[in-house]
Design an enzyme around this catalytic site. Structure first.
Site, PDB file in Angstrom:
ATOM      1  N   SER A 266      51.291  16.465  83.704  1.00 50.82           N
ATOM      2  CA  SER A 266      51.635  17.086  82.433  1.00 50.82           C
ATOM      3  C   SER A 266      51.848  16.041  81.346  1.00 50.82           C
ATOM      4  O   SER A 266      51.857  16.357  80.166  1.00 50.82           O
ATOM      5  CB  SER A 266      52.917  17.910  82.590  1.00 50.82           C
ATOM      6  OG  SER A 266      54.054  17.060  82.647  1.00 50.82           O
TER       7      SER A 266
ATOM      8  N   SER B  46      55.001  21.659  85.210  1.00 46.57           N
ATOM      9  CA  SER B  46      56.308  21.278  84.687  1.00 46.57           C
ATOM     10  C   SER B  46      56.317  19.871  84.106  1.00 46.57           C
ATOM     11  O   SER B  46      55.433  19.066  84.361  1.00 46.57           O
ATOM     12  CB  SER B  46      57.354  21.377  85.798  1.00 46.57           C
ATOM     13  OG  SER B  46      57.577  20.106  86.359  1.00 46.57           O
ATOM     14  N   LYS B  47      57.344  19.633  83.327  1.00 45.19           N
ATOM     15  CA  LYS B  47      57.467  18.314  82.686  1.00 45.19           C
ATOM     16  C   LYS B  47      57.627  17.219  83.723  1.00 45.19           C
ATOM     17  O   LYS B  47      57.369  16.071  83.480  1.00 45.19           O
ATOM     18  CB  LYS B  47      58.677  18.257  81.740  1.00 45.19           C
ATOM     19  CG  LYS B  47      58.773  19.402  80.771  1.00 45.19           C
ATOM     20  CD  LYS B  47      59.735  20.484  81.292  1.00 45.19           C
ATOM     21  CE  LYS B  47      59.092  21.845  81.162  1.00 45.19           C
ATOM     22  NZ  LYS B  47      59.493  22.865  82.097  1.00 45.19           N
ATOM     23  N   ARG B  48      58.076  17.623  84.884  1.00 46.60           N
ATOM     24  CA  ARG B  48      58.292  16.643  85.953  1.00 46.60           C
ATOM     25  C   ARG B  48      56.976  16.239  86.614  1.00 46.60           C
ATOM     26  O   ARG B  48      56.881  15.220  87.254  1.00 46.60           O
ATOM     27  CB  ARG B  48      59.236  17.229  87.022  1.00 46.60           C
ATOM     28  CG  ARG B  48      60.580  17.640  86.459  1.00 46.60           C
ATOM     29  CD  ARG B  48      61.477  16.427  86.161  1.00 46.60           C
ATOM     30  NE  ARG B  48      62.463  16.770  85.158  1.00 46.60           N
ATOM     31  CZ  ARG B  48      62.419  16.346  83.890  1.00 46.60           C
ATOM     32  NH1 ARG B  48      61.447  15.557  83.485  1.00 46.60           N
ATOM     33  NH2 ARG B  48      63.348  16.702  83.032  1.00 46.60           N
ATOM     34  N   ASP B  49      55.980  17.096  86.455  1.00 45.06           N
ATOM     35  CA  ASP B  49      54.688  16.821  87.067  1.00 45.06           C
ATOM     36  C   ASP B  49      53.939  15.755  86.271  1.00 45.06           C
ATOM     37  O   ASP B  49      53.728  15.909  85.073  1.00 45.06           O
ATOM     38  CB  ASP B  49      53.887  18.134  87.070  1.00 45.06           C
ATOM     39  CG  ASP B  49      52.672  18.048  87.964  1.00 45.06           C
ATOM     40  OD1 ASP B  49      52.072  16.962  88.036  1.00 45.06           O
ATOM     41  OD2 ASP B  49      52.344  19.046  88.602  1.00 45.06           O
TER      42      ASP B  49
END
Length: 494
Positions: A265, A259-262
RNA sequence: GGCCCCAUCGUCUAGUGGCCUAGGACACUGGCCUUUCACGCCGGCAACACGGGUUCGAAUCCCGUUGGGGUCACCA
């Protein structure tokens, strides 16, 4: 690479955040495929959601592609026959298409709100998750007028055929969706603004994109896009229906999509940690593709020569940072010495060890020190730790705890002997320094190499790990070397 | 839940019916080299999800099961 062809692919990100490695992998595959077939790589921006799009994100996407060297033949910045390439500037084009679609009866007005659709499903004993049931397809003029009288404005939906729909996916083969699994969908908001569901296929059609390679998350929306395409062909906006290829997900830890939160990434985080563009791209290429059975390090040129979307593996791939770093390390070692040295500078500057711009003296040290560390780093971000001691004064040098811990009881005596042996070195260079130290510490005093050279390493660099010792001494110079040995002696006897 | 996708070592993959007692890489690990750390070299561990078919022969083809994932927005 083959001769020029009519194949046209595109990369069309939406500027809604910082560049994600999955997004970059998609760009890479499209880019490589275009190069491979001698086709055209189009770059356009899908900024149709003013709520989420940002100029900053747009700039970041440009910065990312530029840093990675993923260039395009047509689109943003370079122009082409289908300008403009930002959807936010193509409003008139869409309005025209909408009118044609409306005129041909492919679109119809829908007044129902999401809440009403759900309530209707519940009332009909239909699973609300099944969505819209196309019930407004045949609204009468009276009914529409009544809704308008209530002050409601309609969204526009595409009339989707009630038949099974199949297509031949470039990476997965034949895929068939059952009739009814893709209901009539909204393509224009009540305020007249077209949605992605319309503008994406419309632009692909207008720009004559032949091969659409995109994330697997869009797989289930493909049948309705094809339905729209059929309508576009009928009204003369599209000349043909493109081929679709759905690239596997890039996964994170566990079994979830990265995810973009990771943090993993975030492309820029990798850049800042010291990934080389060629190293990161090489690793990303390995997520779903391989160049050969027994090889995994290659240049982008080699990738372009070999890449075919038909060879892409359909299963999701996990982003493995360890392997990414190992691949990057291979590319670091492959760099020409001068090139490698030059790439170190920004990282030294970021750590404020080197001035911006760097002085000639600093650049000279970098140039000489670079070969000593090229095979001992995986990421350029390790540079400050490895070479920092060459850019700080003896006074500012700190002896790190884990380095101090490697020192045995005899360290003080060893340092004394080291200093003594160094006094006699006439030409301050690697060879004579090593010869002098070996003669004194190994031959004369019979100390094991590990114990003999360890203390000097800590004295010079303050660290447990450093570039080769004698070379480091030469670079540091006689004065600083001796001063640091004295400093450590003082420190140990304090 | 409906629909759709996916299924080879821990991870990324090679493999498109016989070359597979399944190859490579990362990780892990034993050793060599060695002034630290690396590099390099040699070795080890480790996989075809399961069940049925088809076939002389299946990791490879078909069906099913199980497991994972995605998607069902007036986001993209």
């Amino acid at each position: 690479m083959t001769a020029p062809s009519e194949i046209r692919v595109r990369f069309c990100p939406s500027p809604t955040g910082t560049p994600h490695v999955g997004l970059i992998r998609t760009a890479l595959f499209n880019w490589a495929y275009a190069k491979h077939v001698g086709g055209t790589f189009v770059f356009r921006i899908e900024d149709t959601d003013a709520q989420r799009d940002s100029e900053e994100s747009y700039q970041q996407i440009l910065e990312a592609l530029n840093w990675l060297g993923l260039d395009w033949d047509e689109g943003i910045g370079v122009g082409g026959p289908h300008e403009p390439y930002r959807q936010s500037q193509r409003g008139d084009i869409y309005q025209d298409v909408i009118q044609k679609l409306l005129g041909a009866g492919h679109l119809y007005e829908s007044f129902a709100t999401a809440e009403e659709i759900e309530a209707r499903n519940v009332a009909n004993g239909r699973d609300p998750r099944q969505g819209y049931d196309n019930f407004e397809r045949e609204l009468t003029d009276e009914q529409k007028a009544a809704f308008r009288a209530e002050g409601r404005e309609p969204s526009l939906r595409l009339r989707v055929p009630d038949t099974d729909l199949s297509f031949d996916d470039l990476v997965r083969g034949e895929i068939t969706f059952k009739a009814g699994s893709f209901p009539d969908f909204v393509v224009v908001r009540p305020n007249g603004q077209p949605l992605y569901t319309l503008v994406n296929p419309v632009d692909d059609a207008l720009m004559e994109i032949t091969h659409i390679m995109r994330g697997e998350d869009l797989l289930s929306s493909t049948p309705r896009q094809i339905a729209l395409y059929h309508a576009l062909v009928e009204i003369g906006v599209a000349k043909f229906i493109p081929r679709f290829g759905h690239l596997p997900y890039v996964m994170g830890e566990g079994n979830k999509k990265l995810s973009k939160r990771d943090p993993e990434s975030n492309l820029f985080l990798h850049r800042d940690r010291g990934f080389l563009p060629e190293g990161l791209l090489n690793y990303l290429a390995l997520l779903g593709w391989s160049i050969a059975a027994d090889r995994d390090v290659f240049t982008m040129e080699e990738m372009c020569a070999a890449f075919d979307v038909a060879d892409v593996n359909p299963n999701p791939a996990r982003f493995d940072l360890k392997k990414a770093e190992a691949i990057n390390a291979e590319h670091v070692r492959l760099l020409e010495p001068e090139d490698f040295a030059g790439r170190l500078v920004p990282y030294l500057q970021a750590a404020e060890l080197v001035a911006t711009p760097a002085t000639d003296a600093q650049l000279e040290i970098v140039r000489q020190a670079a070969p000593l560390v090229q095979s001992r780093m995986q990421l350029l971000g390790e540079t400050p730790g490895l070479l920092g001691f060459l850019f700080v004064s003896t006074d500012d040098l700190v002896f790190e705890d884990d380095a101090l811990k490697t020192l045995k009881d005899g360290a003080l005596d060893v340092l004394a002997a080291t200093a003594e042996s160094l006094e006699g070195v006439s030409e301050w260079a690697t060879e004579p320094i090593e010869a002098a130290m070996r003669a004194k510490l190994i031959d004369e005093l019979g100390i094991k190499p590990r114990l003999a050279f360890g203390p000097a390493r800590v004295a010079l660099s303050g660290r447990r790990i450093s570039p080769p010792l004698f070379e480091s001494m030469e670079l540091l110079g006689r004065e600083a070397t001796l001063a640091r040995i004295q400093k450590l002696r003082d420190h140990l006897s304090a």
